[in-house]
Scaffold this active site. Structure first.
Site, mmCIF file in Angstrom:
data_model
loop_
_atom_site.group_PDB
_atom_site.id
_atom_site.type_symbol
_atom_site.label_atom_id
_atom_site.label_comp_id
_atom_site.label_asym_id
_atom_site.label_seq_id
_atom_site.Cartn_x
_atom_site.Cartn_y
_atom_site.Cartn_z
ATOM 1 N N ASP A 1 -0.102 -7.483 -5.176
ATOM 2 C CA ASP A 1 -1.461 -7.565 -4.644
ATOM 3 C C ASP A 1 -1.401 -8.514 -3.448
ATOM 4 O O ASP A 1 -1.074 -9.698 -3.609
ATOM 5 C CB ASP A 1 -2.380 -8.117 -5.753
ATOM 6 C CG ASP A 1 -3.826 -8.207 -5.298
ATOM 7 O OD1 ASP A 1 -4.079 -8.224 -4.081
ATOM 8 O OD2 ASP A 1 -4.701 -8.274 -6.181
ATOM 9 N N GLY B 1 -0.574 4.700 -1.154
ATOM 10 C CA GLY B 1 -1.765 5.240 -0.505
ATOM 11 C C GLY B 1 -1.419 6.445 0.364
ATOM 12 O O GLY B 1 -0.281 6.940 0.353
ATOM 13 N N GLN B 2 -2.408 6.880 1.137
ATOM 14 C CA GLN B 2 -2.248 8.112 1.922
ATOM 15 C C GLN B 2 -1.076 8.014 2.898
ATOM 16 O O GLN B 2 -0.217 8.885 2.941
ATOM 17 C CB GLN B 2 -3.538 8.422 2.690
ATOM 18 C CG GLN B 2 -3.486 9.766 3.413
ATOM 19 C CD GLN B 2 -4.584 9.938 4.454
ATOM 20 O OE1 GLN B 2 -5.251 8.975 4.836
ATOM 21 N NE2 GLN B 2 -4.779 11.159 4.911
ATOM 22 N N LYS C 1 -10.509 -5.010 11.546
ATOM 23 C CA LYS C 1 -9.402 -4.487 12.368
ATOM 24 C C LYS C 1 -9.308 -5.263 13.680
ATOM 25 O O LYS C 1 -8.201 -5.559 14.153
ATOM 26 C CB LYS C 1 -9.577 -2.991 12.640
ATOM 27 C CG LYS C 1 -9.340 -2.103 11.427
ATOM 28 C CD LYS C 1 -7.891 -2.136 10.958
ATOM 29 C CE LYS C 1 -7.601 -1.111 9.883
ATOM 30 N NZ LYS C 1 -6.296 -1.329 9.220
ATOM 31 N N TYR D 1 -15.169 -2.869 8.236
ATOM 32 C CA TYR D 1 -13.792 -2.377 8.379
ATOM 33 C C TYR D 1 -13.317 -2.554 9.826
ATOM 34 O O TYR D 1 -12.207 -3.026 10.088
ATOM 35 C CB TYR D 1 -13.760 -0.898 7.969
ATOM 36 C CG TYR D 1 -12.436 -0.203 8.119
ATOM 37 C CD1 TYR D 1 -11.424 -0.368 7.187
ATOM 38 C CD2 TYR D 1 -12.210 0.655 9.197
ATOM 39 C CE1 TYR D 1 -10.211 0.292 7.326
ATOM 40 C CE2 TYR D 1 -11.003 1.319 9.337
ATOM 41 C CZ TYR D 1 -10.010 1.135 8.399
ATOM 42 O OH TYR D 1 -8.811 1.798 8.534
ATOM 43 N N GLY E 1 0.839 -1.203 0.000
ATOM 44 C CA GLY E 1 0.000 0.000 0.000
ATOM 45 C C GLY E 1 0.871 1.250 0.000
ATOM 46 O O GLY E 1 0.503 2.280 0.566
HETATM 47 N N1 SER Z 1 -9.604 6.961 8.721
HETATM 48 C C1 SER Z 1 -10.153 5.651 8.567
HETATM 49 C C2 SER Z 1 -11.447 5.678 7.852
HETATM 50 O O1 SER Z 1 -12.103 6.679 7.928
HETATM 51 C C3 SER Z 1 -10.348 5.000 9.904
HETATM 52 O O2 SER Z 1 -9.262 4.208 10.232
HETATM 53 O O3 SER Z 1 -11.809 4.710 7.261
#
Ligand code: SER
Length: 323
Positions: free
Chosen positions: A52, A11-12, A146, A142, A8
């Site tokens: 991937d 990504g950000q 986690k 999500y 990743g």
């Molecule tokens: N910043 C993330 C989100 O908004 C949370 O871990 O999905």
């Protein structure tokens, strides 16, 4: 120097963490990977590969070929997009992590950083100064992924001796790569809109208060936790870290101190419900005690720095994040 794999990496968080790893370990020792490699990766100082994480054979092959010893596993779907395709999110976020853990177990990989999130918490968790060890019954896929991830990391640490570590990131604000599909994205989009058009419509309520962190602190947390002496750590994979906490209205007001004409409207959508299930601030005493966590930025200093960075980039033609 150990070889470090970043998944990743475009990504950000990956974009800026990779640069920090270059500084620390030398660019040649940091392998930046992503499911899709952007054209801009051609300018990176270190090696780049397509990877991937849902492909275990390729993951094993890449780790073996580069003698990878440390992994920063960042590849994941964020919370809002995960709700649109929960099974796909599970495949990437949980199966992807399992592939990384299995690869580590069977290879020279000794250490792993894997970011958890405030999304491990849910509506039954105390919202303010949320304790380190408390109820983790999230309502998003999500968040469920986690929680599963934290438990899996602890399991591989206990059972196979893998040194897996992580923090529960709050919303991450940054001026580099944009986040894609998170619930806290409004706290980044608002800055781009303020600089480009002077107007923004937030997808949460004005009084929606969430914990946030600025990218330099986000990177610092990862590096500092990975530097910590293993013996001093009681917790391992899901440290609460707190940096700042503000409502969307307070963020708009802080931006208005720099851009007086800035107009912010509030039009909550389904992401508000996710935000409502998360804490507004965290007790990060364990991180402070066990590895010396201390943030450097608050709302005021973060806002000033974000605006000066975005203005310096003269954002013409740069579009606001699409949903
Ligand atoms: N910043 C993330 C989100 O908004 C949370 O871990 O999905």
């Amino acid at each position: 120097m150990p070889t470090i794999l970043v998944t990743g990496a475009f990504g950000q968080i990956g974009t800026e963490l990779t640069q920090a790893l270059y500084t620390r370990y030398g660019a040649d020792n940091v392998l930046a990977t992503g499911r899709r490699v952007p054209e801009s990766a051609g300018t990176l100082a270190g090696p780049v590969e397509t990877l991937d994480v849902t492909d275990p054979a390729r993951l094993r092959e890449v780790c073996a070929r580069h003698d990878v010893e440390i992994i920063y596993h960042l590849a994941a779907r964020l919370s809002a997009v995960a709700e649109q395709a929960p099974l796909e999110a599970w495949r990437i976020n949980v199966d992807g992590l399992r592939n990384v853990l299995e690869t580590a177990k069977a290879s020279a990989v000794k250490r792993l950083f894997w970011p958890s999130s405030i999304a491990v918490f849910g509506p039954e968790t105390p919202r303010t100064l949320t304790p380190q060890d408390t109820v983790t019954r999230p309502t998003t896929v999500y968040g469920i992924a986690k929680v599963a991830g934290e438990l899996l990391c602890d399991y591989y640490a206990r059972r196979y001796g893998l040194d897996a570590r992580g923090v529960r990131y709050p919303g991450v604000i940054s001026s580099g790569a944009l986040p894609g599909g998170g619930t806290t994205d409004y706290a980044v989009e608002i800055f781009y809109a303020a600089v480009q058009t002077g107007r923004y419509t937030a997808f949460v309520r004005e009084d929606c208060r969430l914990p946030m962190i600025y990218m330099p602190d986000c990177v610092k947390a990862a590096l500092q936790l990975m530097d910590a002496d293993r013996e001093t750590l009681e917790h391992r994979s899901g440290f609460n870290i707190n940096a700042m906490s503000f409502s969307a209205g307070e963020l708009a007001a802080e931006i208005r101190r720099h851009i007086p004409d800035f107009i912010c409207d509030f039009d909550p959508d389904e992401r508000q419900q996710i935000a409502d299930s998360w804490p507004d601030s965290l007790d990060d005493g364990a991180a402070r005690r066990e590895w010396g966590w201390q943030p450097s930025y608050d709302l005021e200093t973060m806002t000033a720095d974000m605006l000066s960075k975005l203005r310096a980039r003269r954002l013409s033609g740069h579009k606001e994040t699409a949903r």
